[in-house]
Design a protein around this motif. Structure first.
Motif, PDB file in Angstrom:
ATOM      1  N   LEU A  95      -1.739  -2.689   4.245  1.00 30.83           N
ATOM      2  CA  LEU A  95      -1.905  -1.880   3.043  1.00 30.83           C
ATOM      3  C   LEU A  95      -3.070  -2.405   2.204  1.00 30.83           C
ATOM      4  O   LEU A  95      -3.865  -1.618   1.661  1.00 30.83           O
ATOM      5  N   ALA A  96      -3.183  -3.723   2.095  1.00 30.95           N
ATOM      6  CA  ALA A  96      -4.300  -4.316   1.359  1.00 30.95           C
ATOM      7  C   ALA A  96      -5.634  -3.958   2.013  1.00 30.95           C
ATOM      8  O   ALA A  96      -6.629  -3.683   1.327  1.00 30.95           O
ATOM      9  N   VAL A  97      -5.669  -3.923   3.343  1.00 31.25           N
ATOM     10  CA  VAL A  97      -6.888  -3.564   4.067  1.00 31.25           C
ATOM     11  C   VAL A  97      -7.278  -2.122   3.783  1.00 31.25           C
ATOM     12  O   VAL A  97      -8.468  -1.796   3.639  1.00 31.25           O
ATOM     13  N   VAL A  98      -6.291  -1.239   3.692  1.00 33.98           N
ATOM     14  CA  VAL A  98      -6.566   0.165   3.367  1.00 33.98           C
ATOM     15  C   VAL A  98      -7.323   0.272   2.045  1.00 33.98           C
ATOM     16  O   VAL A  98      -8.328   0.985   1.929  1.00 33.98           O
ATOM     17  N   PHE A  99      -6.847  -0.447   1.042  1.00 31.85           N
ATOM     18  CA  PHE A  99      -7.503  -0.404  -0.263  1.00 31.85           C
ATOM     19  C   PHE A  99      -8.908  -0.994  -0.196  1.00 31.85           C
ATOM     20  O   PHE A  99      -9.841  -0.463  -0.802  1.00 31.85           O
ATOM     21  N   VAL A 144      -3.489   6.913   8.804  1.00 34.03           N
ATOM     22  CA  VAL A 144      -3.816   6.260  10.064  1.00 34.03           C
ATOM     23  C   VAL A 144      -3.130   4.899  10.156  1.00 34.03           C
ATOM     24  O   VAL A 144      -2.565   4.525  11.194  1.00 34.03           O
ATOM     25  N   ALA A 145      -3.152   4.156   9.032  1.00 34.16           N
ATOM     26  CA  ALA A 145      -2.500   2.848   9.007  1.00 34.16           C
ATOM     27  C   ALA A 145      -0.999   2.980   9.226  1.00 34.16           C
ATOM     28  O   ALA A 145      -0.385   2.160   9.926  1.00 34.16           O
ATOM     29  N   ALA A 146      -0.392   3.999   8.631  1.00 34.40           N
ATOM     30  CA  ALA A 146       1.046   4.210   8.826  1.00 34.40           C
ATOM     31  C   ALA A 146       1.358   4.489  10.292  1.00 34.40           C
ATOM     32  O   ALA A 146       2.347   3.976  10.840  1.00 34.40           O
ATOM     33  N   PHE A 147       0.511   5.275  10.935  1.00 29.12           N
ATOM     34  CA  PHE A 147       0.700   5.590  12.353  1.00 29.12           C
ATOM     35  C   PHE A 147       0.575   4.329  13.223  1.00 29.12           C
ATOM     36  O   PHE A 147       1.400   4.064  14.094  1.00 29.12           O
ATOM     37  N   LEU A 148      -0.458   3.515  12.942  1.00 29.87           N
ATOM     38  CA  LEU A 148      -0.696   2.317  13.744  1.00 29.87           C
ATOM     39  C   LEU A 148       0.355   1.230  13.489  1.00 29.87           C
ATOM     40  O   LEU A 148       0.914   0.654  14.430  1.00 29.87           O
ATOM     41  N   ASP A 166       8.053   6.097  16.215  1.00 29.95           N
ATOM     42  CA  ASP A 166       7.098   7.123  16.639  1.00 29.95           C
ATOM     43  C   ASP A 166       6.542   7.884  15.431  1.00 29.95           C
ATOM     44  O   ASP A 166       6.929   7.654  14.284  1.00 29.95           O
ATOM     45  N   ALA A 167       5.637   8.805  15.725  1.00 34.37           N
ATOM     46  CA  ALA A 167       4.945   9.547  14.672  1.00 34.37           C
ATOM     47  C   ALA A 167       5.905  10.372  13.826  1.00 34.37           C
ATOM     48  O   ALA A 167       5.710  10.519  12.609  1.00 34.37           O
ATOM     49  N   ASP A 168       6.940  10.933  14.469  1.00 32.93           N
ATOM     50  CA  ASP A 168       7.898  11.744  13.711  1.00 32.93           C
ATOM     51  C   ASP A 168       8.596  10.910  12.643  1.00 32.93           C
ATOM     52  O   ASP A 168       8.821  11.376  11.516  1.00 32.93           O
ATOM     53  N   GLU A 169       8.941   9.686  12.978  1.00 34.72           N
ATOM     54  CA  GLU A 169       9.604   8.822  12.003  1.00 34.72           C
ATOM     55  C   GLU A 169       8.633   8.420  10.891  1.00 34.72           C
ATOM     56  O   GLU A 169       9.028   8.305   9.724  1.00 34.72           O
ATOM     57  N   VAL A 170       7.383   8.208  11.253  1.00 36.70           N
ATOM     58  CA  VAL A 170       6.381   7.877  10.236  1.00 36.70           C
ATOM     59  C   VAL A 170       6.196   9.033   9.262  1.00 36.70           C
ATOM     60  O   VAL A 170       6.217   8.862   8.040  1.00 36.70           O
ATOM     61  N   GLY A 213      -0.415  11.884  -0.584  1.00 42.56           N
ATOM     62  CA  GLY A 213       0.398  12.049   0.623  1.00 42.56           C
ATOM     63  C   GLY A 213       0.276  10.867   1.558  1.00 42.56           C
ATOM     64  O   GLY A 213       1.272  10.374   2.105  1.00 42.56           O
ATOM     65  N   GLY A 214      -0.942  10.370   1.757  1.00 45.21           N
ATOM     66  CA  GLY A 214      -1.146   9.248   2.662  1.00 45.21           C
ATOM     67  C   GLY A 214      -0.524   7.957   2.162  1.00 45.21           C
ATOM     68  O   GLY A 214       0.209   7.272   2.890  1.00 45.21           O
TER      69      GLY A 214
END
Length: 455
Positions: free
Chosen positions: A11-15, A31-35, A44-48, A318-319
């Motif tokens: 999360l810190a890297v995202v900022f 993208v970070a949430a997916f990875l 999986d993506a659905d849970e994310v 949203g992200g």
């Protein structure tokens, strides 16, 4: 390295990346949430995507869509002029009014995001029209909304008093309300003088230039000569040249007439207030319903309204909120709470609690945070070595004043309703205020409310 630490570092890297590059922070967060979800938590993506804030999406889209229509058909212009009349031409009083009105609404039980969603578009339109700093108006509305929320019948107050009571902790509804109100009022005063309020003092008469009406740029301010000494309202000397028309208090020439379309739009806005504040209906869905009806009834003024929905802000919020929701669902927030409970020194544990409350609330729901963090703090609060009331009030202050962050609900509404050419400025300003308060609020509240109880 534990999954929790990796997720927080990501999360810190995202900022960091969003700050030093042109990459959109919301897209980066998704993208970070997916990875992180797949590689670290094994989901999986659905849970994310299950954590995507659908309710917030509808609120941002619905409210900005409705007010785009109101701007197109002239209703917002009519409201702006009406607001000038209510202020009696005293421009300096407008930000104060924009603090008190949402405070009164939330104090009687309105949800903070709903109150903010209703008031802030009008406040920012007024700021644009009369050259008031939009960041000042945003701060006053947001802090005013927070100020009333901790009343005994306010939503925040009901949650906090209920949670503390259920946990077997002492409650003090009056002290909670007084402490939070006074703190947010003081913060509002600081914002008022730091963000241009002083320059507004003395402006009693304001005229909007014809050019400002034509191109919708910030209005030209015209002040009456000072009563004595010949100084103008903005601190300069001499008499300010007025435009062609200048009535005694405020300009009335060119005020839009209250025709059928504007009257129905006003009725829709009033209906939005009643539906959300009285009947507790979803502000976004109600706003969308009213917008759709107005579009069907008056299609000629609906062109371009959808384009003016704050899509970049929707993606941003949203992200980030999807990522935070994943952390909550995977137990990272709870992990932080248990870490606090394991600190042997109550004063240090209290400070860490305040810091976490401020940090998390700057990005997520204050309502959810207050309901989750207080129970986690119960073990060390019950030791009797620290003031329970002091910690609770400090936590509420530290967790709520940071709502001016543009990554929180109310901060996002401010950015979404800002004029397009000023949105980046408002975003950066609210980010500075919000992130500063993430550090300042825990320190000040800890020193003022928690530390004295140890002596």
């Amino acid at each position: 390295m534990s999954p929790e630490v990796i997720a927080l570092l990501a999360l810190a890297v995202v900022f960091l990346v969003a700050t030093v590059t042109s990459a959109h922070m919301g897209a980066l967060a998704l993208v970070a949430a997916f990875l992180v979800g797949g590689l670290v938590y094994g989901i999986d993506a659905d849970e994310v995507l299950a954590g995507f804030p659908g309710s917030m999406f509808v609120i941002l889209v619905g409210v900005t869509y409705l007010f785009a229509l109101a701007k197109n058909n002239g209703t917002v212009d009519w409201l702006v002029h009406a607001s000038v009349r209510v202020a009696g031409g005293r421009i300096a009083a407008v930000p104060v009014v924009m603090f008190l009105v949402p405070a009164a609404i939330t104090a009687i039980g309105a949800a903070a995001p709903a109150a903010c969603a209703i008031i802030i578009p009008i406040a920012l339109r007024f700021a644009r029209r009369y050259a008031i700093n939009p960041l000042l108006m945003s701060m006053m509305v947001i802090q005013g909304t927070t100020a009333g929320g901790f009343s005994p019948i306010g939503i925040y107050g009901v949650i906090v008093n209920g949670v503390t009571g259920d946990a077997g902790l002492p409650t003090a509804p009056g002290m909670l309300f007084l402490g939070t109100f006074c703190t947010t009022a003081a913060l509002g005063a600081v914002a008022y003088f730091a963000l241009g309020g002083r320059q507004l003092i003395g402006r009693r008469r304001a005229v909007v230039s014809e050019a400002a009406r034509a191109d919708d740029t910030p209005a030209a301010m015209v002040a009456a000569p000072a009563p004595t000494g010949g100084a103008s309202a903005d601190g300069s000397t001499g008499t300010v040249t007025r435009p062609r028309t200048a009535p005694d208090d405020v300009e009335t020439d060119g005020v839009p007439e209250l025709d059928t379309q504007r009257l129905l739009t006003l009725g829709g806005l009033v209906g939005l207030v009643i539906a959300t504040l009285v009947f507790d209906l979803h502000v976004g869905l109600v706003a969308l319903a009213i917008a759709v009806l107005l579009t069907i009834a008056f299609p000629q003024n609906a062109k371009g309204a959808v384009d003016r929905i704050a899509w970049p802000t929707v993606l941003l919020i949203g992200g980030i909120m999807t990522y935070i929701a994943m952390l909550e669902d995977q137990g990272t927030v709870e992990w932080l709470g248990h870490g606090i409970a394991g600190i042997s020194t109550p004063l240090l544990a209290a400070f860490v609690l305040l810091l976490i409350g401020a940090v998390v609330s700057a990005f997520a729901s204050t309502t959810a945070l207050l309901g989750a963090v207080i129970p986690l703090a119960t073990p060390f609060l019950l030791t009797g070595n620290i003031s329970v009331i002091g910690v609770i009030v400090a936590l509420c202050i530290a967790s709520s004043v940071v709502d001016c962050s543009p990554l929180s609900t109310m901060g996002a509404l401010a950015v979404a309703n800002s004029p397009k050419e000023q949105a980046d400025r408002v975003f950066r300003g609210l980010m500075v205020w919000g992130m500063s308060l993430v550090v300042i609020a825990p320190v000040v509240t800890w020193a003022a409310l928690v530390l004295p109880s140890s002596f």
